[in-house]
Design a protein around this motif. Structure first.
Motif, PDB file in Angstrom:
ATOM      1  N   ASP A   1      23.170  10.371 129.327  1.00 14.11           N
ATOM      2  CA  ASP A   1      23.317  11.824 129.219  1.00 14.11           C
ATOM      3  C   ASP A   1      22.305  12.476 128.296  1.00 14.11           C
ATOM      4  O   ASP A   1      22.227  13.702 128.236  1.00 14.11           O
TER       5      ASP A   1
ATOM      6  N   GLY B   1      17.519  12.957 130.185  1.00 15.04           N
ATOM      7  CA  GLY B   1      18.357  11.797 129.962  1.00 15.04           C
ATOM      8  C   GLY B   1      17.607  10.482 130.001  1.00 15.04           C
ATOM      9  O   GLY B   1      18.217   9.432 130.069  1.00 15.04           O
TER      10      GLY B   1
ATOM     11  N   VAL C   1      20.225  12.921 134.819  1.00 15.47           N
ATOM     12  CA  VAL C   1      20.557  14.051 133.972  1.00 15.47           C
ATOM     13  C   VAL C   1      19.280  14.539 133.291  1.00 15.47           C
ATOM     14  O   VAL C   1      18.495  13.729 132.793  1.00 15.47           O
TER      15      VAL C   1
ATOM     16  N   HIS D   1      31.717  16.838 134.246  1.00 14.25           N
ATOM     17  CA  HIS D   1      30.564  16.160 133.667  1.00 14.25           C
ATOM     18  C   HIS D   1      30.041  15.187 134.727  1.00 14.25           C
ATOM     19  O   HIS D   1      30.737  14.917 135.729  1.00 14.25           O
TER      20      HIS D   1
END
Length: 481
Positions: free
Chosen positions: A324, A185, A182, A297
């Protein structure tokens, strides 16, 4: 150096006669390797276990909540404990009388009839990247503190890949792991976690790894995408060149890494020339309502990808929770700070939505009865809020530190008896109070359900026989139907 096997040669096939053992050895001389024997039900069933559950699972999906979910805030709440132990969350009733879980798992509360909630799992490793080894292999890490990844015990998926080598049901790799990357992330601790590969079984059995984020609109699996500038003619030329290199390599001494590279090239080529296999990675083929049900997600779409892979014939897929990047004080499920804020806002809602959707989706497609689903982390969190532990990273006033001495793992699907709680923790959720379970016991259960004898021995790179698993299948979670 691997730990020596406990016990003598007579333990190779527990409970088997000398004649059966010699017969197994004779099969090896006739060209049938141990992977073939792994599937031999006559040598694998335990008379104490339900016969109908051995090999019940044709596939497995592991939902790995990397970082260590707090057991007392998710599956094992202690509403009567003092506030500094019980925390902020309250239990809610599930659709199974007598079973309660966290208020932030409302969807899973309606799935309790499908779940075996094991509240007494324990081990002794307080470090993230080595504790993963416990849950993904059923073994403590061979070298305390880490060591080379190649010395690890093999992941369940690597054992299945070896067993099924040469008889794959699809062009897809048999063992896949997803670790969505991500933006912003970092850090990517999961990449250094032990137990996620084939270890001493050799790099040719390592998983096909997908680090792409399946929630992105431009999602594609980069490792198998044909470059835009390579047409079919050039691709055919490259395949012929690869075949020439292979012929030359057979006349040379090849290392395990070279063999692994060759195997991965072949796998990539097979994928690129198998349209139906490639379609398994095309999430655009899914009904948008199904995609939304899993959650728009990274975790939701990664688990949806895992379901598509199972449907296409992949034996085992591990989905690691992504970092995340939404906070800089609490990453993954590693809630040293903001434990209650992050659990109720970014961790539990997504997990609740996705795990629940997976169970419903597998059931609707007729796959739940043959797919084992595992929800787990590498350990739990400290009983008292703000409590630090030796070897941990400490905890803020609103956080919990690492705690491997008691936590929860959840099983569902093929061969699992749903609607039960197995084991119990003490009043603080600190230690098992009844029916303690080790990761090795979970491994034995997983292997039993996947049709592999957990007592079998495999040879490492030096030819030494090593027992696959020293645990005992958990009778109480196995179904009777």
């Amino acid at each position: 150096m691997h730990a020596a096997h406990r016990g003598g040669p007579t333990e190779t096939f527990q409970g088997r006669s000398r004649r059966e053992f010699l017969r197994a050895g004779g099969l090896g001389l006739l060209g049938l390797e141990l992977p073939t024997l792994l599937a031999a039900q006559s040598l694998s069933r335990s008379p104490q276990l339900p016969a109908s559950t051995f090999g019940r699972a044709k596939a497995c999906i592991i939902l790995f909540m990397w970082g260590g979910p707090a057991q007392q805030d998710t599956w094992d709440l202690k509403p009567d404990a003092p506030e500094q132990f019980r925390g902020e969350f309250r239990p809610i009733a599930t659709n199974v009388p007598g079973i309660s879980i966290s208020e932030h798992f409302p969807n899973l509360a309606r799935q309790a009839h499908r779940l075996a909630i094991i509240r007494s799992v324990h081990h002794g490793d307080v470090n993230h990247t080595t504790a993963t080894h416990e849950l993904l292999t059923g073994k403590s890490i061979p070298t305390p503190g880490g060591g080379p990844i190649g010395d690890d015990w093999p992941h369940y998926g690597a054992v299945l890949a070896r067993r099924d080598r040469g008889k794959e049901r699809t062009s897809l790799p048999p063992f896949v792991q997803m670790r969505p990357t991500v933006p912003d992330g970092a850090p990517r601790f999961v990449e250094s976690s032990h137990g996620q590969g084939a270890g001493w079984l050799g790099p040719t059995l390592n998983p096909f790894t997908i680090d792409d984020d399946p929630n992105r609109p431009d999602y594609h699996v980069g490792a198998i995408r044909l470059p835009d500038d390579v047409g079919s003619g050039r691709f055919g030329d490259r395949q012929r060149l690869l075949q020439t290199v292979e012929v030359q390599a057979r006349h040379l001494e090849r290392s395990a890494q070279i063999q692994a590279l060759e195997a991965h090239y072949k796998r990539a080529y097979n994928l690129l020339t198998a349209r139906r296999a490639l379609e398994a990675f095309d999430l655009e083929r899914e009904d948008p309502r199904i995609r939304a049900r899993y959650g728009l997600h990274p975790h939701g779409q990664a688990v949806l990808q895992a379901r598509r892979l199972v449907e296409a014939g992949v034996s085992l897929t591990t989905v690691f929770w992504q970092n995340d990047g939404l906070t800089n004080v609490s990453v993954y499920w590693d809630t040293h700070n903001r434990n209650f804020i992050d659990l109720k806002t970014r961790l539990m809602p997504a997990s609740d939505q996705t795990f629940s959707a997976l169970l419903d989706d597998l059931d609707a497609r007729g796959l739940l009865d043959e797919t084992l689903v595992i929800w787990t982390g590498e350990f739990g969190r400290t009983p008292r809020v703000g409590q630090g532990v030796v070897g941990g990273a400490g905890a803020g006033r609103d956080g919990r530190d690492h705690w491997p001495h008691c936590f929860t793992t959840v099983l569902a699907g093929a061969g699992i008896r749903g609607g039960i709680v197995h084991g119990a923790s003490d009043r603080w959720a600190a230690h098992p109070a009844r029916d303690p379970v080790t990761p090795s016991d979970i491994a034995a259960t997983v292997y039993h359900l996947l049709g592999v004898d957990p007592a079998l021995e495999l040879a490492d790179s030096l030819g030494r026989p090593l027992r696959l698993c020293s645990g005992t299948p958990i009778h109480g979670v196995l179904g009777r139907a």
